[in-house]
Design an enzyme around this catalytic site. Structure first.
Site, PDB file in Angstrom:
ATOM      1  N   TRP A   6       0.812  -1.221   0.000  1.00  0.00           N
ATOM      2  CA  TRP A   6       0.000   0.000   0.000  1.00  0.00           C
ATOM      3  C   TRP A   6       0.847   1.273   0.000  1.00  0.00           C
ATOM      4  O   TRP A   6       0.337   2.349  -0.215  1.00  0.00           O
ATOM      5  CB  TRP A   6      -0.917   0.010   1.226  1.00  0.00           C
ATOM      6  CG  TRP A   6      -2.056  -0.959   1.186  1.00  0.00           C
ATOM      7  CD1 TRP A   6      -2.251  -2.001   0.318  1.00  0.00           C
ATOM      8  CD2 TRP A   6      -3.191  -0.971   2.077  1.00  0.00           C
ATOM      9  NE1 TRP A   6      -3.421  -2.659   0.605  1.00  0.00           N
ATOM     10  CE2 TRP A   6      -4.007  -2.043   1.690  1.00  0.00           C
ATOM     11  CE3 TRP A   6      -3.560  -0.187   3.164  1.00  0.00           C
ATOM     12  CZ2 TRP A   6      -5.203  -2.347   2.354  1.00  0.00           C
ATOM     13  CZ3 TRP A   6      -4.737  -0.487   3.824  1.00  0.00           C
ATOM     14  CH2 TRP A   6      -5.564  -1.554   3.420  1.00  0.00           C
ATOM     15  N   HIS A  45      12.668  -2.554  -0.549  1.00  0.00           N
ATOM     16  CA  HIS A  45      11.887  -1.981  -1.649  1.00  0.00           C
ATOM     17  C   HIS A  45      12.708  -0.864  -2.308  1.00  0.00           C
ATOM     18  O   HIS A  45      13.435  -0.134  -1.633  1.00  0.00           O
ATOM     19  CB  HIS A  45      10.553  -1.440  -1.130  1.00  0.00           C
ATOM     20  CG  HIS A  45       9.611  -1.106  -2.244  1.00  0.00           C
ATOM     21  ND1 HIS A  45       9.693   0.070  -2.940  1.00  0.00           N
ATOM     22  CD2 HIS A  45       8.599  -1.812  -2.800  1.00  0.00           C
ATOM     23  CE1 HIS A  45       8.748   0.082  -3.878  1.00  0.00           C
ATOM     24  NE2 HIS A  45       8.069  -1.050  -3.821  1.00  0.00           N
ATOM     25  N   GLY A  92       5.378   1.812 -10.462  1.00  0.00           N
ATOM     26  CA  GLY A  92       4.565   3.029 -10.410  1.00  0.00           C
ATOM     27  C   GLY A  92       4.618   3.855 -11.686  1.00  0.00           C
ATOM     28  O   GLY A  92       4.198   5.002 -11.709  1.00  0.00           O
ATOM     29  N   SER A 122       4.036  -2.382 -11.859  1.00  0.00           N
ATOM     30  CA  SER A 122       2.857  -2.083 -12.684  1.00  0.00           C
ATOM     31  C   SER A 122       2.068  -3.333 -13.080  1.00  0.00           C
ATOM     32  O   SER A 122       1.449  -3.372 -14.147  1.00  0.00           O
ATOM     33  CB  SER A 122       3.235  -1.259 -13.914  1.00  0.00           C
ATOM     34  OG  SER A 122       3.807  -0.018 -13.515  1.00  0.00           O
ATOM     35  N   GLY A 155       1.643  -2.663  -6.193  1.00  0.00           N
ATOM     36  CA  GLY A 155       1.515  -1.349  -5.573  1.00  0.00           C
ATOM     37  C   GLY A 155       0.165  -0.735  -5.886  1.00  0.00           C
ATOM     38  O   GLY A 155      -0.843  -1.031  -5.246  1.00  0.00           O
ATOM     39  N   GLY A 156       0.135   0.109  -6.905  1.00  0.00           N
ATOM     40  CA  GLY A 156      -1.073   0.876  -7.238  1.00  0.00           C
ATOM     41  C   GLY A 156      -2.347   0.046  -7.301  1.00  0.00           C
ATOM     42  O   GLY A 156      -3.383   0.438  -6.733  1.00  0.00           O
TER      43      GLY A 156
HETATM   44  C1  PEP Z   1       5.531  -1.832  -5.642  1.00  0.00           C
HETATM   45  O1  PEP Z   1       5.303  -0.862  -4.940  1.00  0.00           O
HETATM   46  O2  PEP Z   1       6.199  -2.753  -5.194  1.00  0.00           O
HETATM   47  C2  PEP Z   1       4.991  -1.862  -7.001  1.00  0.00           C
HETATM   48  C3  PEP Z   1       5.244  -2.890  -7.756  1.00  0.00           C
HETATM   49  O3  PEP Z   1       4.231  -0.777  -7.384  1.00  0.00           O
HETATM   50  P1  PEP Z   1       3.323  -0.678  -8.701  1.00  0.00           P
HETATM   51  O4  PEP Z   1       2.536  -1.954  -8.783  1.00  0.00           O
HETATM   52  O5  PEP Z   1       2.457   0.513  -8.479  1.00  0.00           O
HETATM   53  O6  PEP Z   1       4.245  -0.529  -9.868  1.00  0.00           O
END
Ligand code: PEP
Length: 255
Positions: free
Chosen positions: A14, A98, A176, A216, A237-238
């Site tokens: 998150w 991360h 992201g 993503s 993430g998102g």
């Molecule tokens: C993450 O925060 O580990 C990530 C993969 O973010 P996103 O899915 O938004 O690219």
């Protein structure tokens, strides 16, 4: 190598999102959508939401994780949270290394290793993030970077302790940004990381290791990514901030 022997895990990261009421609403919406999942489901939430998440997920198939932990047991580390503090609350997972921690908070391979050790000592399961920057991919050193990050992070980790580790391959250029690695690119690097682990711990341990892809991943591309031999789930993430999208990814991993 047999993908079927591995546990697929979909974990939401998150990041610094959701107040407590927002967290409550998201978890309540998510619970019924993922209740029949045939894969591990984890939500890694800000420290301020851990208690809420633990309370609301009691008796469900959703596990709770934190997004970081310190390496010391306790002491003069203002603003930090120890692995023991997380474990005592009932938190099961912690994300370590991360790219946002590496990029904005001075995290290095050495401090990642110290945090991994502390988390394992506290009985936590670790989601260990590794991945290359765009310049590194363009220089053709993706494998070297991932090998180095993996090897240093796992220094002093025994074969038995490896069972409590998930590696998340997250190309930094895909986090992201909406720019996903292709399924073949993800599979290739995940497979390479598995070969690095095989050299350290043997084929059997490497075959059993869950290696996620992150960057993503979303409701539209998850199925193709997750169909690949070495992609055993995702760190999301998102898309983890929207219950229907996260649930679609969980459903894709359950096939
Ligand atoms: C993450 O925060 O580990 C990530 C993969 O973010 P996103 O899915 O938004 O690219």
């Amino acid at each position: 190598m047999n993908k079927a022997v591995r546990n697929a895990v979909i974990a939401g990261n998150w990041k610094m999102n959701k107040t407590r009421p927002e967290a409550k609403a998201l978890i309540e919406e998510l619970k019924p959508l993922v209740k029949d999942a045939d894969c591990g489901v984890v939500i890694c939430v800000p420290y301020t939401n851990l208690e809420t998440a633990l309370e609301l997920t009691k008796g469900s198939n959703i596990k709770v994780g934190a997004e970081n932990c310190h390496w010391a047991k306790s002491g003069a580390f203002t603003g930090e949270i120890s692995a023991d503090m997380l474990a005592e609350m009932g938190v099961e997972y912690v994300v370590i290394g991360h790219s946002e921690r590496r990029q904005y908070f001075g995290e290095t391979d050495v401090t990642v290793n110290k945090r991994v050790r502390a988390a394992l000592d506290a009985g936590l399961k670790v989601i260990l993030c590794v991945g290359e920057l765009l310049e590194q991919r363009e220089q053709g050193i993706t494998e070297e970077i991932c090998a180095m990050q993996t090897k240093v992070a796992l220094l002093g980790v025994s074969e038995d302790e490896l069972k409590n580790i998930i590696i998340a391959y997250e190309p930094v250029w895909a986090i992201g940004t909406g720019k996903t690695a292709t399924a073949d690119q993800a599979n290739e690097v995940n497979g390479y990381i598995r070969s690095v682990v095989a050299k350290l711990y043997g084929e059997k341990a490497a075959e059993a290791l869950t290696i996620q892809y992150g960057g993503s991943m979303n409701a539209g591309n998850a199925e193709e990514l997750l169909s690949k031999e070495h992609v055993d789930g995702g760190l999301i993430g998102g898309a983890s901030l929207k219950a229907p999208d996260f649930a679609t990814i969980v459903a894709a991993a359950s096939k």
